[in-house]
Motif scaffolding. Structure first.
Motif, PDB file in Angstrom:
ATOM      1  N   VAL A  39       4.553 -13.532  27.449  1.00 51.91           N
ATOM      2  CA  VAL A  39       3.995 -14.443  26.445  1.00 51.91           C
ATOM      3  C   VAL A  39       3.893 -13.752  25.087  1.00 51.91           C
ATOM      4  O   VAL A  39       4.285 -14.309  24.050  1.00 51.91           O
ATOM      5  CB  VAL A  39       2.606 -14.959  26.894  1.00 51.91           C
ATOM      6  N   ILE A  40       3.377 -12.525  25.080  1.00 52.92           N
ATOM      7  CA  ILE A  40       3.219 -11.786  23.816  1.00 52.92           C
ATOM      8  C   ILE A  40       4.573 -11.480  23.193  1.00 52.92           C
ATOM      9  O   ILE A  40       4.770 -11.670  21.980  1.00 52.92           O
ATOM     10  CB  ILE A  40       2.418 -10.489  24.049  1.00 52.92           C
ATOM     11  N   CYS A  84       7.381 -13.083  23.648  1.00 55.19           N
ATOM     12  CA  CYS A  84       7.955 -14.344  23.173  1.00 55.19           C
ATOM     13  C   CYS A  84       7.378 -14.718  21.810  1.00 55.19           C
ATOM     14  O   CYS A  84       8.118 -15.098  20.890  1.00 55.19           O
ATOM     15  CB  CYS A  84       7.699 -15.454  24.188  1.00 55.19           C
ATOM     16  N   ALA A  85       6.050 -14.600  21.673  1.00 52.83           N
ATOM     17  CA  ALA A  85       5.397 -14.944  20.411  1.00 52.83           C
ATOM     18  C   ALA A  85       5.879 -14.054  19.271  1.00 52.83           C
ATOM     19  O   ALA A  85       6.205 -14.541  18.176  1.00 52.83           O
ATOM     20  CB  ALA A  85       3.878 -14.825  20.562  1.00 52.83           C
ATOM     21  N   VAL A  86       5.969 -12.750  19.530  1.00 57.40           N
ATOM     22  CA  VAL A  86       6.397 -11.801  18.499  1.00 57.40           C
ATOM     23  C   VAL A  86       7.828 -12.077  18.056  1.00 57.40           C
ATOM     24  O   VAL A  86       8.141 -12.142  16.857  1.00 57.40           O
ATOM     25  CB  VAL A  86       6.256 -10.354  19.011  1.00 57.40           C
ATOM     26  N   CYS A 106       9.702 -14.853  18.447  1.00 56.80           N
ATOM     27  CA  CYS A 106       9.843 -16.157  17.781  1.00 56.80           C
ATOM     28  C   CYS A 106       9.304 -16.099  16.359  1.00 56.80           C
ATOM     29  O   CYS A 106       9.853 -16.733  15.445  1.00 56.80           O
ATOM     30  CB  CYS A 106       9.112 -17.242  18.568  1.00 56.80           C
ATOM     31  N   PHE A 107       8.228 -15.333  16.162  1.00 53.11           N
ATOM     32  CA  PHE A 107       7.651 -15.182  14.829  1.00 53.11           C
ATOM     33  C   PHE A 107       8.600 -14.430  13.901  1.00 53.11           C
ATOM     34  O   PHE A 107       8.760 -14.781  12.733  1.00 53.11           O
ATOM     35  CB  PHE A 107       6.315 -14.443  14.934  1.00 53.11           C
ATOM     36  N   PRO A 143      12.762 -16.911  13.901  1.00 48.73           N
ATOM     37  CA  PRO A 143      12.642 -18.326  14.285  1.00 48.73           C
ATOM     38  C   PRO A 143      13.979 -18.999  14.584  1.00 48.73           C
ATOM     39  O   PRO A 143      14.031 -19.930  15.396  1.00 48.73           O
ATOM     40  CB  PRO A 143      11.970 -18.967  13.061  1.00 48.73           C
ATOM     41  N   SER A 175      14.646 -18.728  18.147  1.00 48.07           N
ATOM     42  CA  SER A 175      13.495 -19.006  19.007  1.00 48.07           C
ATOM     43  C   SER A 175      13.832 -19.859  20.241  1.00 48.07           C
ATOM     44  O   SER A 175      13.191 -19.683  21.284  1.00 48.07           O
ATOM     45  CB  SER A 175      12.363 -19.660  18.199  1.00 48.07           C
ATOM     46  N   PHE A 218      12.384 -18.589  23.746  1.00 50.63           N
ATOM     47  CA  PHE A 218      11.531 -19.492  24.520  1.00 50.63           C
ATOM     48  C   PHE A 218      12.117 -19.737  25.906  1.00 50.63           C
ATOM     49  O   PHE A 218      11.395 -19.684  26.915  1.00 50.63           O
ATOM     50  CB  PHE A 218      11.372 -20.818  23.772  1.00 50.63           C
TER      51      PHE A 218
END
Length: 404
Positions: A242-243, A245-247, A249-250, A253, A256, A260
């Protein structure tokens, strides 16, 4: 009774005459390659789930060419070059694979489905056990992804085209498909077809590369662990996915959807959603892969692949995979010297992601030389890192290259 025009009645034969000798020979060659891919898939030498439908698609598209109402050569499968909306809506009612191609392939959806399925296969615990070694090997195994860009540019390709074909070195089909869609859509068909053909060859080619560059005594090394590797629970693995993926995608983008798709697969695996896991890792992954192979075969229409750049793409794709394999092996040698001989350099080839093929190839090679040597855990760690680094490089290329 009117005279029957045999060539018009049997248009598969008639179009061979009408297309000219060069295109006719190309069609025959592609038909023969189709038969070969089916045989190699059936024997298990190449991945049957892609190669058998791809081979049959190549045969059908090149045998089933007909004369269209406007006098041009065409088929009733699909037309990847259509961009006019009104014309596309008409064709989608005629060409039976056009809806699947337009709504799942040419927009990258099928690549994301495959990547989602790949995510369910990834046990990130192997990466977490030896993160620095695994990431180091993965970066070494991206040698082809980096070096192919200047080489392709020197051969006359633009920077966007060079980056698209260089992604073949990452040995991840969805990455190649996604990158070419964003950066070089006009080369999307030949790059994607060439990439998947050559990714299938990693089964047969990399073992010879390993045997050429790593002597038997080093291939037989049995590693000894001073302490048992730490085991991570599902909670830690899920948090990691999860972390990350967030990093990613940020930071990137544009890529992403790929991040995802990969990490939702990992999340499904680690969160205990059994029914969803069974669907994503089974019907979704295998169905998408099968449809991908079929569409790739149908895209192998002779007149589409006779692009002047196709020879360059063939050469550069082989070069990218070769350089990545060599880079991974170099990384394996570096770890061998750092660990003072307590490291099997064959693990380096597994860092060329192609999950889980190259990891299994590495273990098979080592087991043949020393049945007591088990390197699969380390190989899978490098393998999984290779997927993630390939995704990151995809993000870098599609984010920054348009501005260069």
């Amino acid at each position: 009774m009117e005279n029957i025009d045999v060539l018009n009645l049997f248009q598969g034969i008639g179009t061979m005459v009408a297309s000219g000798w060069f295109l006719a020979i190309a069609r025959v060659v592609l038909v023969m390659i189709g038969f070969l891919l089916i045989y190699l898939g059936w024997k298990g030498i190449l991945e049957p789930m892609i190669m058998i439908p791809m081979g049959l698609g190549m045969i059908a598209i090149n045998c089933g060419t007909l004369i269209m109402p406007d006098g041009s050569l065409g088929n009733l499968f699909l037309d990847p070059m259509l961009t006019d909306t009104d014309e596309l809506m008409n064709v989608m009612q005629i060409d039976f694979l056009q809806p699947i191609y337009t709504l799942t392939f040419s927009n990258g959806l099928i690549a994301c489905f495959v990547f989602m399925g790949i995510g369910t296969l990834l046990d990130v615990g192997y990466l977490l056990q030896r993160p620095f070694v695994s990431i180091f090997l993965a970066l070494c195994a991206e040698l082809g992804t980096f070096l192919t860009v200047p080489i392709a540019s020197a051969m006359g390709l633009t920077l966007k085209e060079s980056a698209s074909v260089a992604m073949v070195g990452g040995a991840d089909g969805p990455m190649v498909l996604f990158t070419s869609l964003v950066l070089a859509k006009h080369l999307f068909v030949p790059i994607t077809v060439v990439a998947y053909l050559y990714l299938g060859l990693t089964y047969g080619g990399y073992p010879y590369l390993v045997k050429l560059l790593i002597p038997k005594r080093l291939r037989a090394i049995k590693m000894t662990n001073r302490k048992e590797p730490k085991q991570y629970g599902a909670k830690v693995k899920l948090a990691f996915a999860v972390i990350l993926c967030a990093v990613l995608c940020f930071m990137f983008p544009v890529a992403s959807p790929l991040f995802f798709s990969l990490f939702i697969g990992v999340a499904v695996r680690e969160s205990g959603m059994k029914h969803v896991y069974d669907f994503v890792s089974g019907p979704l992954l295998y169905g998408s892969t099968f449809m991908l192979g079929m569409l790739l075969g149908v895209l192998c229409d002779a007149h589409l692949l006779l692009d002047p750049n196709i020879i360059k793409l063939l050469i550069l794709s082989v070069l990218a995979l070769l350089l990545s394999g060599i880079g991974g092996i170099i990384g394996g040698y570096v770890m061998y010297f750092i660990k003072k001989g307590n490291y099997n350099p064959v693990i380096g080839i597994a860092a060329v992601s192609c999950v889980p093929t190259t990891a299994k190839v590495a273990q098979k090679i080592v087991s043949k030389e020393n049945p007591e040597s088990f390197i699969l855990g380390d190989a899978l760690g490098a393998n999984i890192s290779g997927v993630i680094t390939s995704a990151i490089i995809t993000g870098v290329y599609v984010s920054f290259i348009p501005y260069l």
